[in-house]
Motif scaffolding. Structure first.
Motif, PDB file in Angstrom:
ATOM      1  N   THR A 262       1.818  -0.952  -6.111  1.00 19.99           N
ATOM      2  CA  THR A 262       3.352  -0.934  -6.795  1.00 19.99           C
ATOM      3  C   THR A 262       4.403  -0.663  -6.379  1.00 19.99           C
ATOM      4  N   ALA A 263       5.716  -1.344  -6.474  1.00 19.07           N
ATOM      5  CA  ALA A 263       6.696  -0.923  -5.966  1.00 19.07           C
ATOM      6  C   ALA A 263       7.655  -0.229  -6.792  1.00 19.07           C
ATOM      7  N   ASN A 325       3.949  -6.133  -9.639  1.00 11.47           N
ATOM      8  CA  ASN A 325       4.581  -5.707  -9.375  1.00 11.47           C
ATOM      9  C   ASN A 325       4.808  -4.602  -8.013  1.00 11.47           C
ATOM     10  N   SER A 326       4.181  -5.386  -7.052  1.00 10.14           N
ATOM     11  CA  SER A 326       3.714  -5.854  -6.140  1.00 10.14           C
ATOM     12  C   SER A 326       4.682  -5.668  -4.704  1.00 10.14           C
ATOM     13  N   ALA A 327       4.347  -4.745  -4.031  1.00 11.66           N
ATOM     14  CA  ALA A 327       4.899  -5.032  -2.555  1.00 11.66           C
ATOM     15  C   ALA A 327       4.464  -4.332  -1.707  1.00 11.66           C
TER      16      ALA A 327
END
Ligand code: BMA
Length: 328
Positions: A262-263, A325-327
């Protein structure tokens, strides 16, 4: 309901409260937080960062109790519903036949992992500095302490609930002797829960709420999409550290491979009980109870190093959010 599923047992008695109407969060708080007050037992200055599992038809756990002497100790707790807890007034006395480890100095931030029919307790254990202590119990009455997993300085040891490719696996976080201003998550493997090696880097800091350090939280949850690892991330503000909660998906067979994380945070200290206490601005997850039947997840977290709180998520919604919502 989304089709992502938890691999595990049905826990129909899981603590649960539906998401409030209009709430946009993926992880939402229990309306009756905190569930355990700081003064639940006579000796306690504070009770927080604690671990809970299902135990038969009930729940049991190991609780971080900082005594009024401010010594950090571990206490057994029992509950019929996972929300109302009886914490034993006396700390756990570990049975240990290793002379060098018999002198229990302090223990904090316990995790409990159900593994091959036993409950493994692991915690930050003092041995010439903080490292990872391990003990097992079958009844939450007698605890058998074994070798420390790793050398100092280590925190946030978190066992996986089954062997992976023939090895026991533990997440950990190399640190220093104080209020560590850095920290990445690593993973170590073992044939016997005594000897640890084949260390792998899992993930580090990436900025924002997770810019100073990161550390694993509850026992990773096996899902159809990978291991769901709920973790804490720390930001350094002009007022000190801020501990928030996020989640990552790790590869099922090679769990040092991070597929998504999750960012944005999932939960950050914003309620009064998270912002005010012995250490302000801390939300520190240490345990999760999951129901494979409904996909419900109940997350136990310590707030402001003072009290124990509960938050909830739905596995499908949480996995979708982590992916979208991934980084990495
Ligand atoms: C960490 C640990 C946690 C604590 C946090 C905030 O280093 O000691 O137990 O919640 O700091 O004080």
């Amino acid at each position: 309901m989304a089709e992502q599923t938890i691999v595990g047992e049905a826990v129909l008695s899981i603590p649960w409260e539906d998401k409030p109407e209009g709430c946009a969060d993926v992880v939402w708080r229990y309306s009756e937080n905190p569930i355990i007050p700081r003064d639940a037992i006579p000796c306690s200055n504070s009770i927080f960062n604690s671990a809970v599992v299902t135990f038969g038809d009930d729940f049991a756990g190991v609780f971080r109790v900082d005594h009024r002497t401010r010594r950090m100790m571990l206490h057994t707790g029992r509950s019929g519903d996972g929300i109302h807890w009886d914490i034993e007034p006396e700390p756990i006395r570990f049975e240990c036949d290793i002379p060098e480890l018999q002198n229990f100095a302090y223990g904090y931030d316990p995790r409990v992992c159900k593994l091959e029919g036993r409950y493994y307790v692991h915690w930050c254990n003092w041995y010439h500095g903080p490292t990872i202590g391990i003990a097992w119990t079958e009844d939450f009455k007698t605890y058998h302490q074994t070798e420390n997993a790793l050398l100092p300085f280590q925190r946030n040891g978190v066992l996986f609930p089954r062997k992976i490719n023939g090895s026991y696996v533990m997440l950990n976080r190399p640190s220093d002797n104080g209020h560590t201003p850095f920290g990445d998550i690593f993973l170590s493997q073992s044939p016997d829960l005594i000897h640890w090696g084949r260390h792998r880097y899992v993930m580090g800091t990436i900025g924002g709420w997770q810019s100073t350090k990161v550390g694993a939280g509850p026992t990773p949850i096996e899902t159809s999409e990978g291991w769901l690892m709920i973790y804490h991330g720390v930001l350094t503000s002009c007022n000190g550290f801020v501990y928030s909660m996020g989640a990552a998906l790790l590869d099922l067979d090679e769990p040092w491979k991070v597929m998504y994380r999750t960012a944005p945070y999932l939960l950050s200290p914003q309620r009064l009980y998270e912002c005010v206490g012995d250490v302000p601005n801390v939300a520190f997850p240490c345990a999760a109870v999951c129901d494979a039947e409904t996909g419900r997840i109940a997350i136990y977290y310590g707030a402001a190093d003072t009290v124990v709180c509960l938050a909830f998520a739905q596995v499908g919604e949480l996995i979708d959010y982590v992916k979208q919502n991934s980084a990495v």
